[in-house]
Design a protein around this motif. Structure first.
Motif, PDB file in Angstrom:
ATOM      1  N   PRO A  29       0.757  -1.179   0.049  1.00 25.53           N
ATOM      2  CA  PRO A  29       0.019   0.002   0.069  1.00 25.53           C
ATOM      3  C   PRO A  29       1.007   1.283  -0.075  1.00 25.53           C
ATOM      4  O   PRO A  29       2.144   1.238   0.481  1.00 25.53           O
ATOM      5  CB  PRO A  29      -0.956   0.026   1.291  1.00 25.53           C
ATOM      6  CG  PRO A  29       0.000  -1.182   2.330  1.00 25.53           C
ATOM      7  CD  PRO A  29       0.736  -2.216   1.240  1.00 25.53           C
ATOM      8  N   GLY A  30       0.167   2.401  -0.421  1.00 26.24           N
ATOM      9  CA  GLY A  30       0.984   3.646  -0.535  1.00 26.24           C
ATOM     10  C   GLY A  30       1.657   4.124   0.574  1.00 26.24           C
ATOM     11  O   GLY A  30       2.709   4.422   0.360  1.00 26.24           O
ATOM     12  N   PHE A  31       0.928   4.105   1.629  1.00 28.42           N
ATOM     13  CA  PHE A  31       1.754   4.570   3.135  1.00 28.42           C
ATOM     14  C   PHE A  31       2.936   3.829   3.450  1.00 28.42           C
ATOM     15  O   PHE A  31       3.919   4.439   3.829  1.00 28.42           O
ATOM     16  CB  PHE A  31       0.582   4.716   4.229  1.00 28.42           C
ATOM     17  CG  PHE A  31       0.502   3.420   4.721  1.00 28.42           C
ATOM     18  CD1 PHE A  31       1.145   2.650   5.850  1.00 28.42           C
ATOM     19  CD2 PHE A  31      -0.728   2.675   4.356  1.00 28.42           C
ATOM     20  CE1 PHE A  31       0.970   1.547   6.493  1.00 28.42           C
ATOM     21  CE2 PHE A  31      -0.836   1.061   4.931  1.00 28.42           C
ATOM     22  CZ  PHE A  31      -0.060   0.810   5.851  1.00 28.42           C
ATOM     23  N   ALA A  32       2.944   2.408   3.075  1.00 35.64           N
ATOM     24  CA  ALA A  32       4.332   1.800   3.585  1.00 35.64           C
ATOM     25  C   ALA A  32       5.171   1.884   2.488  1.00 35.64           C
ATOM     26  O   ALA A  32       6.270   1.941   2.718  1.00 35.64           O
ATOM     27  CB  ALA A  32       3.705   0.114   3.250  1.00 35.64           C
ATOM     28  N   ARG A  33       5.042   2.175   1.004  1.00 33.09           N
ATOM     29  CA  ARG A  33       5.852   2.422   0.101  1.00 33.09           C
ATOM     30  C   ARG A  33       6.429   4.002   0.585  1.00 33.09           C
ATOM     31  O   ARG A  33       7.486   3.887   0.436  1.00 33.09           O
ATOM     32  CB  ARG A  33       5.326   2.568  -1.377  1.00 33.09           C
ATOM     33  CG  ARG A  33       5.174   1.139  -1.808  1.00 33.09           C
ATOM     34  CD  ARG A  33       4.509   1.130  -3.240  1.00 33.09           C
ATOM     35  NE  ARG A  33       3.076   1.412  -3.377  1.00 33.09           N
ATOM     36  CZ  ARG A  33       2.284   2.233  -3.944  1.00 33.09           C
ATOM     37  NH1 ARG A  33       3.107   2.995  -4.845  1.00 33.09           N
ATOM     38  NH2 ARG A  33       1.057   2.122  -3.976  1.00 33.09           N
ATOM     39  N   THR A  34       5.608   4.784   0.938  1.00 33.47           N
ATOM     40  CA  THR A  34       6.311   6.017   1.442  1.00 33.47           C
ATOM     41  C   THR A  34       7.178   5.841   2.564  1.00 33.47           C
ATOM     42  O   THR A  34       8.464   6.294   2.627  1.00 33.47           O
ATOM     43  CB  THR A  34       5.310   7.206   1.829  1.00 33.47           C
ATOM     44  OG1 THR A  34       4.403   7.167   0.726  1.00 33.47           O
ATOM     45  CG2 THR A  34       5.810   8.372   2.388  1.00 33.47           C
ATOM     46  N   GLY A  35       6.973   4.958   3.482  1.00 30.33           N
ATOM     47  CA  GLY A  35       7.996   4.723   4.603  1.00 30.33           C
ATOM     48  C   GLY A  35       8.872   4.078   4.217  1.00 30.33           C
ATOM     49  O   GLY A  35      10.274   4.358   4.563  1.00 30.33           O
ATOM     50  N   ILE A  36       9.193   2.931   3.341  1.00 36.87           N
ATOM     51  CA  ILE A  36      10.066   2.342   2.665  1.00 36.87           C
ATOM     52  C   ILE A  36      11.039   3.561   1.928  1.00 36.87           C
ATOM     53  O   ILE A  36      12.432   3.421   2.245  1.00 36.87           O
ATOM     54  CB  ILE A  36       9.824   1.217   1.951  1.00 36.87           C
ATOM     55  CG1 ILE A  36       9.132   0.209   2.734  1.00 36.87           C
ATOM     56  CG2 ILE A  36      10.879   0.581   1.073  1.00 36.87           C
ATOM     57  CD1 ILE A  36       8.485  -1.198   1.937  1.00 36.87           C
ATOM     58  N   LYS A  37      10.627   4.127   1.284  1.00 33.56           N
ATOM     59  CA  LYS A  37      11.117   5.539   0.438  1.00 33.56           C
ATOM     60  C   LYS A  37      11.996   6.120   1.415  1.00 33.56           C
ATOM     61  O   LYS A  37      13.029   6.510   1.447  1.00 33.56           O
ATOM     62  CB  LYS A  37      10.088   6.198  -0.320  1.00 33.56           C
ATOM     63  CG  LYS A  37      11.000   7.250  -1.088  1.00 33.56           C
ATOM     64  CD  LYS A  37      10.136   8.327  -1.304  1.00 33.56           C
ATOM     65  CE  LYS A  37       9.501   9.290  -0.108  1.00 33.56           C
ATOM     66  NZ  LYS A  37       9.502  10.408  -0.211  1.00 33.56           N
ATOM     67  N   PRO A  90       1.801   8.945  -4.106  1.00 34.83           N
ATOM     68  CA  PRO A  90       2.418   7.982  -2.856  1.00 34.83           C
ATOM     69  C   PRO A  90       3.558   7.200  -3.195  1.00 34.83           C
ATOM     70  O   PRO A  90       3.586   6.645  -4.282  1.00 34.83           O
ATOM     71  CB  PRO A  90       1.072   7.241  -2.717  1.00 34.83           C
ATOM     72  CG  PRO A  90       0.301   7.239  -3.876  1.00 34.83           C
ATOM     73  CD  PRO A  90       0.505   8.736  -4.485  1.00 34.83           C
ATOM     74  N   GLY A  91       4.508   7.110  -2.056  1.00 29.88           N
ATOM     75  CA  GLY A  91       5.526   6.370  -2.257  1.00 29.88           C
ATOM     76  C   GLY A  91       6.743   6.945  -3.067  1.00 29.88           C
ATOM     77  O   GLY A  91       7.597   6.179  -3.198  1.00 29.88           O
ATOM     78  N   ALA A  92       6.653   8.169  -3.651  1.00 33.28           N
ATOM     79  CA  ALA A  92       7.688   8.829  -4.429  1.00 33.28           C
ATOM     80  C   ALA A  92       7.852  10.152  -3.947  1.00 33.28           C
ATOM     81  O   ALA A  92       6.880  10.805  -3.352  1.00 33.28           O
ATOM     82  CB  ALA A  92       7.095   9.000  -5.928  1.00 33.28           C
ATOM     83  N   ASP A  93       9.119  10.610  -4.395  1.00 32.31           N
ATOM     84  CA  ASP A  93       9.366  12.024  -3.756  1.00 32.31           C
ATOM     85  C   ASP A  93       8.426  13.009  -4.646  1.00 32.31           C
ATOM     86  O   ASP A  93       8.362  12.759  -5.689  1.00 32.31           O
ATOM     87  CB  ASP A  93      10.751  12.537  -4.273  1.00 32.31           C
ATOM     88  CG  ASP A  93      11.679  11.791  -3.408  1.00 32.31           C
ATOM     89  OD1 ASP A  93      11.403  11.459  -2.161  1.00 32.31           O
ATOM     90  OD2 ASP A  93      12.782  10.984  -3.541  1.00 32.31           O
ATOM     91  N   PRO A  94       8.354  14.302  -3.996  1.00 28.80           N
ATOM     92  CA  PRO A  94       7.426  15.163  -4.969  1.00 28.80           C
ATOM     93  C   PRO A  94       8.329  15.620  -6.001  1.00 28.80           C
ATOM     94  O   PRO A  94       9.375  15.830  -6.073  1.00 28.80           O
ATOM     95  CB  PRO A  94       7.299  16.425  -3.987  1.00 28.80           C
ATOM     96  CG  PRO A  94       8.203  16.082  -2.754  1.00 28.80           C
ATOM     97  CD  PRO A  94       8.666  14.714  -2.627  1.00 28.80           C
TER      98      PRO A  94
END
Lengths: 241, 210
Positions: free
Chosen positions: A63-71, B150-154
């Motif tokens: 999910p998106g929030f988890a991908r953000t955390g990993i990033k 989501p999951g990427a830099d702005p």
């Protein structure tokens, strides 16, 4: 012994490169073009059959929030490189702010997973040795296409080698963990750019397109986003148009 | 790093359209005054957003319809003659009139296609606009926009615009510090070096048709 020879060679290379001038991105120095194109074709094939499908699966499953955390985690892990290079470029205030950012996110941000500092108004920066050398007047040298790693230049390869010891994983003996992290980082990075594939494939010459984009972006990064407009086309002449 | 650039470029295309444009876009600028750079960018974004929402399925199925929509909504705000000229650089002046026209048409079709396809892939991005920054001259301006997925830099992008006969038109899109014009210019320059302008035009036309 071997290590010293290696370091000596690197320093000699930097000195040699210092003489190279910057070339605008639309007129790059690419004497190894035919070799580079071969490696590019190899990279594209490896991507098509391995990395891209895996990255697609990752984006689908996580999910998106988890991908953000990993990033965030990987950005934080590599952050000492940014801090050191802020100082090397004489940007003391930025370096100190970035140090604060790193400490905050590593502690309160649970090892970097949460970008606490970002919420508090400390934005992320991205500095590395390649940019620092550029700031010091070292030219890019040749454009290079590296197997698996993608586009680079002589200068940025040397910078990458210097940056290695600043990554905490450099000092770990846990080979399995390091490999695991490296693979995960590759997947999550690739996943961020899946939507860009179509653009690259629609180009007349994807190799040249990527080369140009890379050089433009690095030139801008060396100047922290405000490069002198050496690539600005001669606009005045077209005002009649 | 590597793939980032492309992603950025791609996002640029997607975001001109502003698939999920946020922030109040004023779709009806005051009638008497020409629209400001910000108004131009945000109203185009809003228009595209509305069209896609309304028509997504049909656009997905029928690329021609998609291209026609992009053509109608976006193109009036792009200065294509200037872009083509900047992209060709010195080769523009050496080209004869029919070559210039053929290049312009091919390049335009290609951009519309690339752009249209980019549009359809995006759905969850947040797009925000900043106020226009003045350019080096009174008839230049740059509108910044930030895209967060989501999951990427702005990704930050700038629409470089110029005022022509009162109307603000986009002549370059700079994504994450990569100028689209400079990028196409570099790519096409190496093509011209290899096979000449005529060969570039033929390849462009072939690709535009395919």
């Amino acid at each position: 012994m071997y290590k010293q020879i290696f370091q000596g060679t690197l320093i000699a290379l930097i000195v040699a490169l210092a003489g190279c001038a910057h070339r605008p991105a639309h007129d790059p120095s690419d004497p190894l073009e035919s070799v580079n194109r071969g490696i590019f074709a190899f990279n594209m094939t490896a991507d098509k059959y391995v990395l891209r499908p895996v990255a697609k699966g990752y984006r689908w499953a996580v999910p998106g929030f988890a991908r953000t955390g990993i990033k965030n985690f990987f950005q934080n892990l590599g952050y000492p490189v940014t801090i050191a290079n802020q100082y090397l470029q004489g940007k003391l205030a930025d370096g100190t702010a970035d140090l604060g950012r790193f400490l905050l996110n590593t502690t309160l941000g649970i090892g970097g997973l949460v970008d606490v500092a970002g919420y508090w108004g400390l934005p992320a920066h991205d500095e590395d040795f390649g940019q620092t050398f550029g700031r010091w007047g070292v030219g890019e040298g040749w454009y290079l296409m590296l197997p698996f790693l993608g586009p680079s230049t002589n200068r940025d390869v040397v910078g990458m080698v210097f940056g290695g010891p600043l990554n905490p994983t450099y000092y770990s003996d846990e080979t399995a963990t390091i490999w695991g992290l490296t693979v995960l980082d590759a997947i999550q990075t690739r996943a961020q750019y899946l939507n860009a594939d179509a653009l690259l494939m629609q180009q007349l010459d994807p190799y040249a397109f990527m080369r140009n984009a890379y050089l433009q972006r690095r030139w801008s990064a060396v100047h922290d986003g405000n490069p002198p407009l050496d690539d600005e086309p001669d606009f005045e002449a077209y005002d009649d148009f | 790093m590597k793939i980032q650039l492309l992603a950025a470029l791609f996002l640029a295309l997607a975001s001109i359209a502003g698939v999920h444009a946020q922030g109040g876009a004023k779709s009806t600028p005051a009638a008497a005054q020409p629209a400001s750079p910000n108004q131009v960018i945000s109203s185009v974004a809003e228009e595209l957003l509305g069209r896609i929402k309304q028509d997504r399925e049909a656009l997905d199925k029928d690329p021609q319809r998609l291209y026609a929509m992009v053509d109608e909504v976006v193109l009036p705000y792009f200065d294509f003659p200037l872009m083509s000229r900047l992209v060709l650089g010195p080769a523009w002046d050496k080209a004869d009139e029919s070559q210039q026209k053929r290049f312009m048409d091919g390049f335009k079709t290609l951009l519309v296609k690339t752009y249209g396809n980019a549009l359809l892939q995006y759905s969850n991005e947040k797009v925000s606009f900043a106020d226009a920054e003045p350019g080096s001259k009174p008839d230049r301006a740059s509108v910044a926009s930030t895209i967060q997925s989501p999951g990427a830099d702005p990704v930050t992008m700038h629409y470089r615009m110029r005022q022509k006969d009162g109307q603000w038109l986009v002549y370059d899109v700079v994504v994450d510090n990569i100028s689209l014009v400079t990028n196409y210019r570099g790519t096409y320059a190496s093509e011209i070096k290899r096979g000449g302008l005529q060969s570039l035009i033929e390849k462009l036309e072939k690709q535009a048709a395919g």
